[in-house]
Design an enzyme around this catalytic site. Structure first.
Site, short mmCIF file in Angstrom:
data_model
loop_
_atom_site.label_atom_id
_atom_site.label_comp_id
_atom_site.label_asym_id
_atom_site.label_seq_id
_atom_site.Cartn_x
_atom_site.Cartn_y
_atom_site.Cartn_z
N CYS A 1 16.42 38.40 2.84
CA CYS A 1 15.91 37.98 4.15
C CYS A 1 14.52 37.37 4.08
O CYS A 1 14.10 36.64 4.98
CB CYS A 1 15.90 39.18 5.10
N HIS B 1 11.59 37.18 10.97
CA HIS B 1 12.99 37.24 10.56
C HIS B 1 13.79 37.84 11.70
O HIS B 1 13.40 38.86 12.28
CB HIS B 1 13.12 38.09 9.30
N ASN C 1 21.73 37.56 12.89
CA ASN C 1 20.92 37.68 11.68
C ASN C 1 21.56 36.90 10.53
O ASN C 1 22.57 37.33 9.98
CB ASN C 1 20.79 39.16 11.32
#
EC number: 2.3.1.-
Length: 334
Positions: free
Chosen positions: A121, A261, A291
């Site tokens: 990520c 993020h 996500n």
């Protein structure tokens, strides 16, 4: 990280942005029915309403190229002048070879180097910091693309992963600038290996190779302790953001846009509260796009340009944390 000083110093500017999300929309209702959850359960806990999943005939390179093409077209730079392509992904087309050379070739980057970066990520934050340095030292444009097709790594029986992850790509083309104070002005990268096993795909690497009779579940993503991931991600994003701001000589009130993020709404809100960031500073795509790991920051940056008025000299804070654990924050002056 200071860029001023030398008579020959240059800055780094964003010459073009691009993003792509597959056309297929997967609603919460579809996943809630599959997992036996009550209606509204996913949105209440994650802030996610829907996500995009790739079609069966799409590979990571396809969606990365779509985002990269858009950034290059918006920039209008000669493609032969791009010196490097950094592709941040955890879901390449193949374990070998890397996907970046194929993406560079199909984008017409005839003189560019290309390499995959597996930073989970936080992959975009790492790639952005390295790209900024390359532009300054080599004085050539660098294309950063982050993309993932996580829908093929979701364990449909594991609630923690099934509800969160999505597919998308985002691209940022960096170029030399005569404005010495443009580009990365603060950067803090971090890792915390004691959380190494919290998020993982067990099989497929050298520790546990593919083998005959392998349970397919072993090739899918697993989140072993959601509470620990939450706590560690919030702490890492908060700490690295504060450190990057300190390096830049700025406070959170000096930030025009914060793009974290897009893990889920709870993590974003927890970090926002610790940083003292106002809701108006935050750009988020998590409700409709969920996500997409490393892709989520550049995707949100590019998507946000449709509604936000990005202007020269504005300051953007990027913050991320993910599997590994690895994370970091970058303060970037537009």
């Amino acid at each position: 990280m200071s860029v001023a000083g030398s008579r020959n110093s240059i800055g780094v500017e964003i010459a073009g942005l691009g993003h792509y999300a597959p056309e297929r929309i997967v609603t919460n209702a579809e996943i809630e029915q599959q997992l036996g959850l009550e209606a509204g359960w996913i949105e209440r806990r994650t802030g996610i309403r829907s996500r995009r999943w790739a079609h069966d005939d799409q590979a990571l390179s396809d969606i990365a190229i779509a985002a990269g093409e858009r950034a290059l077209e918006r920039a209008g730079l000669a493609r032969k002048d791009v010196g490097l392509l950094l592709l941040a992904t955890s879901t390449p087309d193949h374990l070998l070879p890397p996907s970046a050379p194929l993406v560079a070739h199909r984008l017409g980057l005839s003189r560019a180097g290309g390499i995959d970066m597996a930073g989970a990520c936080a992959g975009f934050v790492y790639a952005l910091s390295l790209a900024d340095s390359f532009v300054r030292t080599r004085r050539v444009p660098v294309l950063v693309i982050a993309g993932n097709i996580l829908s093929r790594r979701i364990n449909p029986e594991e609630r923690a992963s099934a509800i969160l992850f999505a597919d998308a790509a985002g691209a940022v083309l960096l170029a030399p600038s005569s404005r010495e104070n443009a580009g990365v002005i603060g950067c803090e990268l971090a890792s915390e290996g004691d959380g190494y096993d919290l998020i993982k795909i067990p099989s497929g690497g050298s520790r546990q190779p593919f083998r005959m009779g392998l349970d397919p579940i072993e090739t899918l993503m697993s989140l072993s302790d959601g509470r620990a991931v939450f706590q560690k991600a919030v702490a890492m994003m908060t700490d690295t953001s504060r450190a990057a701001l300190t390096q830049a000589g700025l406070s959170i009130s000096d930030i025009d846009h914060w793009i974290p993020h897009q893990a889920n709404a709870r993590i974003i809100e927890a970090v926002r509260g610790r940083l003292g960031c106002s809701a108006d500073q935050v750009i988020s795509t998590v409700p409709d796009y969920a996500n997409s790991s490393a892709a989520s920051i550049p995707f949100t940056l590019s998507k946000g340009a449709e509604a936000r008025d990005y202007r020269s000299s504005q300051v953007v804070l990027f913050s991320a944390a993910g599997a590994g654990l690895t994370g970091g924050a970058v303060v970037f002056r537009l």
